[in-house]
Design a protein around this motif. Structure first.
Motif, PDB file in Angstrom:
ATOM      1  N   PRO A  37     -36.363   9.021 -30.183  1.00  0.00           N
ATOM      2  CA  PRO A  37     -37.107   9.045 -28.911  1.00  0.00           C
ATOM      3  C   PRO A  37     -38.100  10.196 -28.837  1.00  0.00           C
ATOM      4  N   THR A  38     -37.752  11.355 -29.380  1.00  0.00           N
ATOM      5  CA  THR A  38     -38.681  12.485 -29.369  1.00  0.00           C
ATOM      6  C   THR A  38     -39.928  12.173 -30.191  1.00  0.00           C
ATOM      7  N   TYR A  39     -39.732  11.589 -31.362  1.00  0.00           N
ATOM      8  CA  TYR A  39     -40.874  11.216 -32.220  1.00  0.00           C
ATOM      9  C   TYR A  39     -41.765  10.201 -31.514  1.00  0.00           C
ATOM     10  N   GLU A  40     -41.148   9.267 -30.818  1.00  0.00           N
ATOM     11  CA  GLU A  40     -41.912   8.243 -30.106  1.00  0.00           C
ATOM     12  C   GLU A  40     -42.718   8.851 -28.960  1.00  0.00           C
ATOM     13  N   HIS A  41     -42.060   9.663 -28.141  1.00  0.00           N
ATOM     14  CA  HIS A  41     -42.717  10.170 -26.939  1.00  0.00           C
ATOM     15  C   HIS A  41     -43.718  11.285 -27.234  1.00  0.00           C
ATOM     16  N   ALA A  42     -43.354  12.182 -28.153  1.00  0.00           N
ATOM     17  CA  ALA A  42     -44.187  13.360 -28.396  1.00  0.00           C
ATOM     18  C   ALA A  42     -45.272  13.132 -29.434  1.00  0.00           C
ATOM     19  N   TYR A  43     -45.152  12.068 -30.208  1.00  0.00           N
ATOM     20  CA  TYR A  43     -46.075  11.872 -31.333  1.00  0.00           C
ATOM     21  C   TYR A  43     -46.717  10.493 -31.274  1.00  0.00           C
ATOM     22  N   LEU A  44     -45.930   9.454 -31.498  1.00  0.00           N
ATOM     23  CA  LEU A  44     -46.503   8.111 -31.531  1.00  0.00           C
ATOM     24  C   LEU A  44     -47.077   7.699 -30.180  1.00  0.00           C
ATOM     25  N   GLY A  45     -46.393   8.074 -29.110  1.00  0.00           N
ATOM     26  CA  GLY A  45     -46.828   7.647 -27.787  1.00  0.00           C
ATOM     27  C   GLY A  45     -48.172   8.195 -27.366  1.00  0.00           C
TER      28      GLY A  45
ATOM     29  N   PRO B  19     -54.543   2.999 -30.289  1.00  0.00           N
ATOM     30  CA  PRO B  19     -54.248   1.918 -31.244  1.00  0.00           C
ATOM     31  C   PRO B  19     -54.828   2.191 -32.634  1.00  0.00           C
ATOM     32  N   GLN B  20     -56.009   2.779 -32.688  1.00  0.00           N
ATOM     33  CA  GLN B  20     -56.625   3.062 -33.983  1.00  0.00           C
ATOM     34  C   GLN B  20     -55.852   4.157 -34.718  1.00  0.00           C
ATOM     35  N   GLN B  21     -55.427   5.184 -33.977  1.00  0.00           N
ATOM     36  CA  GLN B  21     -54.640   6.250 -34.595  1.00  0.00           C
ATOM     37  C   GLN B  21     -53.302   5.727 -35.073  1.00  0.00           C
ATOM     38  N   ARG B  22     -52.685   4.834 -34.315  1.00  0.00           N
ATOM     39  CA  ARG B  22     -51.397   4.268 -34.730  1.00  0.00           C
ATOM     40  C   ARG B  22     -51.548   3.442 -35.999  1.00  0.00           C
ATOM     41  N   GLU B  23     -52.645   2.699 -36.105  1.00  0.00           N
ATOM     42  CA  GLU B  23     -52.885   1.917 -37.327  1.00  0.00           C
ATOM     43  C   GLU B  23     -53.063   2.837 -38.527  1.00  0.00           C
ATOM     44  N   ALA B  24     -53.806   3.931 -38.334  1.00  0.00           N
ATOM     45  CA  ALA B  24     -53.989   4.899 -39.421  1.00  0.00           C
ATOM     46  C   ALA B  24     -52.666   5.557 -39.787  1.00  0.00           C
ATOM     47  N   HIS B  25     -51.849   5.867 -38.767  1.00  0.00           N
ATOM     48  CA  HIS B  25     -50.520   6.450 -39.001  1.00  0.00           C
ATOM     49  C   HIS B  25     -49.670   5.526 -39.855  1.00  0.00           C
TER      50      HIS B  25
ATOM     51  N   GLN C 247     -50.588   3.181 -41.876  1.00  0.00           N
ATOM     52  CA  GLN C 247     -51.120   3.087 -43.234  1.00  0.00           C
ATOM     53  C   GLN C 247     -50.744   4.317 -44.047  1.00  0.00           C
ATOM     54  N   GLN C 248     -50.792   5.482 -43.422  1.00  0.00           N
ATOM     55  CA  GLN C 248     -50.437   6.711 -44.116  1.00  0.00           C
ATOM     56  C   GLN C 248     -48.960   6.728 -44.491  1.00  0.00           C
ATOM     57  N   ILE C 249     -48.120   6.208 -43.607  1.00  0.00           N
ATOM     58  CA  ILE C 249     -46.687   6.140 -43.908  1.00  0.00           C
ATOM     59  C   ILE C 249     -46.447   5.300 -45.155  1.00  0.00           C
ATOM     60  N   SER C 250     -47.127   4.174 -45.258  1.00  0.00           N
ATOM     61  CA  SER C 250     -46.931   3.292 -46.417  1.00  0.00           C
ATOM     62  C   SER C 250     -47.382   3.955 -47.708  1.00  0.00           C
ATOM     63  N   ILE C 251     -48.305   4.918 -47.587  1.00  0.00           N
ATOM     64  CA  ILE C 251     -48.771   5.645 -48.771  1.00  0.00           C
ATOM     65  C   ILE C 251     -47.832   6.795 -49.101  1.00  0.00           C
ATOM     66  N   ALA C 252     -47.401   7.522 -48.073  1.00  0.00           N
ATOM     67  CA  ALA C 252     -46.633   8.753 -48.292  1.00  0.00           C
ATOM     68  C   ALA C 252     -45.198   8.498 -48.693  1.00  0.00           C
ATOM     69  N   TYR C 253     -44.607   7.397 -48.217  1.00  0.00           N
ATOM     70  CA  TYR C 253     -43.191   7.131 -48.441  1.00  0.00           C
ATOM     71  C   TYR C 253     -43.003   6.018 -49.469  1.00  0.00           C
ATOM     72  N   PRO C 254     -42.416   6.316 -50.621  1.00  0.00           N
ATOM     73  CA  PRO C 254     -42.177   5.262 -51.604  1.00  0.00           C
ATOM     74  C   PRO C 254     -41.423   4.064 -51.044  1.00  0.00           C
TER      75      PRO C 254
END
Length: 257
Positions: A191-199, A203-209, A211-218
């Motif tokens: 919930p903290t990650y959702e409210h303080a970061y993702l929230g 929409p454009q920043q979330r899409e970039a986020h 995409q970055q996750i798929s690159i950074a995390y095997p």
């Protein structure tokens, strides 16, 4: 039969990682004592965790207050003299540049992320020894992996310190039968990650986020609280009886890329 009949203490246990870890330990048969600031959230967590059939006590306390650890430890020891697992999960983070991080912000992180685990472990040491229990410190990948464009010197210092303390205590307390390990999660969708970061993202920043996750995390995703909870349940169990001094990276492969 339940595997663990001793008491598990979980700081920051009312939601997020702490709540998930508490549930996994209760599922193994541990009685619980949850420590967190918000009495309402603690009561909601208690009512939910009772489904596992073990006892659940709650202690409302702000561990960032200098005298809180002593008071909390005294209350814990009135409830039990055997601590099978101590999970030092409560923590705080401030990501700022060197010039933008005040001494007060550094001290606040040092207090909650390093000093509280040290003092609480010391205060409960007799009960841990009696139960031949274990300590699990919740650290972070920020102890040894930095992110471009995100300053973390003060926060990373506290996580590096908890890793070093984990290994030193494993060496010191092993002869007393107490195991000490840490978990270093990657980003986890709490919930903290959702409210303080993702929230806060457009929409454009979330899409970039994403995409970055798929690159950074095997493994292609950030963590879920249950991913960390299962690791904690293993470290607390007899299956890990010859495991101590480990900083377990549970991060979807983030730190190997």
């Amino acid at each position: 039969m339940p595997e663990n009949t001793d008491t598990a203490i979980v700081t920051g246990g009312s939601d997020g990682l702490g709540y998930a870890i508490a549930g996994a330990l209760a599922a193994q048969g541990a009685d619980l004592i949850l420590v967190a600031r918000d009495p309402g959230r603690l009561e909601a967590a208690r009512e939910s965790l009772l489904q596992h059939g073990t006892s659940v006590h709650t202690l409302a306390a702000d561990l960032s207050d200098p005298g809180a650890v002593t008071a909390v430890a005294q209350e814990i020891l009135t409830l039990t003299d055997r601590v099978g697992t101590l999970v030092n999960n409560a923590g705080t983070a401030h990501f700022g540049s060197l010039s933008d991080t005040s001494a007060e912000e550094f001290d606040a992180m040092w207090q909650l992320n390093v000093k509280v685990p040290f003092l609480l472990s010391r205060a409960l040491l007799g009960a841990l020894i009696l139960a031949r229990g274990n300590i699990i410190n919740i650290s972070s990948y920020w102890a040894h992996k930095m992110a471009a464009g995100r300053s973390s010197a003060a926060y990373s210092a506290t996580r590096g310190a908890i890793n070093s303390m984990t290994r030193a205590l494993a060496n010191e307390l092993g002869p007393s039968g107490v195991r000490v390990n840490a978990i270093a999660p990657g980003a986890v969708h709490t919930p903290t990650y959702e409210h303080a970061y993702l929230g806060r993202m457009s929409p454009q920043q979330r899409e970039a986020h994403d995409q970055q996750i798929s690159i950074a995390y095997p493994l292609g995703r950030i963590g879920r609280p249950q991913d960390i909870a299962e690791a904690a349940a293993y470290l607390a169990s007899s299956r890990a009886q010859w495991t101590t001094g480990v900083i377990l990276a549970v991060d979807g492969g983030l730190t190997v890329r």
